[in-house]
Motif scaffolding. Structure first.
Motif, PDB file in Angstrom:
ATOM      1  N   ARG A   1      -3.297  -1.204  -4.704  1.00 48.54           N
ATOM      2  CA  ARG A   1      -4.607  -1.721  -4.145  1.00 48.54           C
ATOM      3  C   ARG A   1      -4.468  -3.104  -3.515  1.00 48.54           C
ATOM      4  O   ARG A   1      -3.760  -3.851  -4.364  1.00 48.54           O
ATOM      5  CB  ARG A   1      -5.756  -1.391  -4.917  1.00 48.54           C
TER       6      ARG A   1
ATOM      7  N   GLN B   1       0.878  -1.367  -0.070  1.00 47.86           N
ATOM      8  CA  GLN B   1       0.128   0.096   0.131  1.00 47.86           C
ATOM      9  C   GLN B   1       0.847   1.149  -0.097  1.00 47.86           C
ATOM     10  O   GLN B   1       0.586   2.248  -0.597  1.00 47.86           O
ATOM     11  CB  GLN B   1      -1.012  -0.130   1.194  1.00 47.86           C
TER      12      GLN B   1
ATOM     13  N   ASP C   1      -7.498  -3.218   1.496  1.00 49.55           N
ATOM     14  CA  ASP C   1      -8.408  -2.145   1.051  1.00 49.55           C
ATOM     15  C   ASP C   1      -9.913  -2.771   1.021  1.00 49.55           C
ATOM     16  O   ASP C   1     -10.736  -1.794   0.997  1.00 49.55           O
ATOM     17  CB  ASP C   1      -8.143  -1.505  -0.216  1.00 49.55           C
ATOM     18  N   SER C   2      -9.961  -3.957   0.837  1.00 47.25           N
ATOM     19  CA  SER C   2     -11.348  -4.795   0.814  1.00 47.25           C
ATOM     20  C   SER C   2     -11.068  -6.316   1.240  1.00 47.25           C
ATOM     21  O   SER C   2      -9.868  -6.592   0.996  1.00 47.25           O
ATOM     22  CB  SER C   2     -12.162  -4.447  -0.531  1.00 47.25           C
TER      23      SER C   2
END
Length: 414
Positions: A209, A204, A228-229
């Protein structure tokens, strides 16, 4: 007995019944005392089984008879070892239990596929962006590496710049390959993999991402807080009971997820026209896939000679043979006249058959007319197998290439 066990207790007649009871309960083995003269035995005479009746006892109990060597062992009084088939019932039951667990795991994956659809669609959108610019990296540690390698390999096949990133080596210099805008997908069963917890913040920091893929059953671990997810795949327990920590169904869950991502991505690309099956075939020139995805333009003979029949409807086979030899191909395209219609294909086999019959001229009836015509050189040969023997590639009303399907590796495939 006081300890709860049961024995024949000096009643030799009960030995067969106890043996049958043991096999009915899938015991691991039976211990039987055997003597050639039980009544003369100096120990446990009342429970000794006569050696002369030992074979009959085995048949009564249901123990398979194996070989003459066992017969010799019985006659000599040597110890008799049950054959491997003795355990067949127990092994069969164990296999059945494992197969049932595997079936339950597969059903769970199928059921969870619908719930994963939004997450897969979102990830595919990220992947499509990287197809235009950027790269995709997949990383994991331990057995989860198989999932990361599998997904990266699938993504390469559909034209993405995808790579497996070793988590340990990444922290020792390989992270330098990751550029701003790239996408990193990390796989972890628990979400607590220490190497990934170090890798994610470092990636990151390079403005990459990061998407984490973890197994259901936990809360995603600490990866949930740094990625991030996060995507959670269906999982209940590993396969088998002897070593419940052995990574089986957890890896299966990630493999199924990777397959869903790759297939969904390829459909999205096909819908947008950004990736065709011909392009897929171009990156798979070898192996079974390469054979199935060969296009007309890739397989056709170019500069195939054109022959024209005389006004009397004949043609010298010597002239045709010389024409084919000059072009260094084993076939030619035949027309009725200079401006006449296409008749079909002449092959060296046709010429040989005519010559064998003692003829020196070829007639129109000798022409092979089992052909199809296409003006799309990107059509797959597989589309024509079983429908014709030749594929003629035509441009501006003239045949410029020929594929003889009978001589390709696809011959006989349907």
């Amino acid at each position: 007995r006081e300890d709860g066990s049961v024995s024949a207790g000096g009643m030799r007649e009960l030995v067969p019944w106890m043996g049958r009871l043991g096999t009915a309960f899938d015991v691991d083995g039976l211990f039987v005392e055997v003597h050639d003269d039980p009544d003369a035995s100096k120990c446990d005479a009342a429970t000794q089984w006569p050696l002369s009746r030992f074979s009959a006892l085995l048949d009564t109990i249901g123990v398979p008879r194996k070989s003459a060597s066992h017969e010799q062992q019985e006659r000599s009084g040597a110890a008799w070892l049950p054959p491997p088939a003795w355990q067949a019932g127990r092994v069969s039951k164990a296999c059945t239990a494992v197969e049932q667990q595997l079936g339950e795991a597969l059903a769970l994956q199928l059921e969870g596929a619908t719930q994963l659809r939004p997450a897969i669609d979102s990830l595919c959108a990220d992947l499509l962006e990287r197809r235009q610019s950027g790269a995709v990296y997949c990383s994991a540690v331990g057995k989860s590496q198989a999932s990361a390698m599998h997904l990266s390999a699938l993504l390469k096949s559909v034209g993405l710049r995808a790579h497996f990133l070793d988590a340990t080596n990444a922290m020792h210099g390989d992270l330098g390959a990751v550029k701003p805008g790239d996408l990193l997908i990390v796989f972890s069963k628990s979400g607590e993999t220490s190497e990934l917890l170090q890798l994610v913040p470092a990636a990151q920091a390079a403005r990459c991402r990061v998407v984490g893929v973890v197994c259901e059953g936990g809360n995603g671990g600490r990866l949930r807080g740094v990625c991030d997810s996060i995507i959670t795949t269906p999982f209940e327990r590993e396969l088998g009971r002897h070593i419940p920590q052995l990574p089986t169904n957890s890896v299966l869950s990630h493999i199924v997820f990777s397959n869903l991502v790759a297939s969904t991505l390829s459909e999205r690309m096909a819908e947008s026209g950004s990736f065709t099956i011909a392009e897929y075939g171009a990156s798979h020139p070898s192996g079974s896939i390469g054979k199935q995805l060969t296009t007309v333009s890739q397989a056709m003979e170019k500069d195939v000679p054109q022959i024209t029949f005389l006004s009397d409807g004949t043609l010298s086979i010597q002239d045709v043979a010389l024409t084919m030899a000059a072009a260094r191909v084993g076939l030619a395209v035949a027309y009725e006249s200079v401006d006449g219609p296409l008749l079909g294909v002449v092959t060296d086999t046709v010429l040989r058959d005519i010559s064998t019959n003692g003829r020196t001229v070829m007639r129109k009836s000798d022409i092979r007319d089992d052909f199809v015509i296409t003006e799309d050189g990107q059509r797959l040969l597989l589309d024509y197998v079983g429908n014709a023997s030749f594929v003629l590639f035509r441009q501006q009303q003239r045949v410029v290439g020929v594929v003889e399907l009978e001589r390709t590796s696809l011959n006989g495939r349907q």
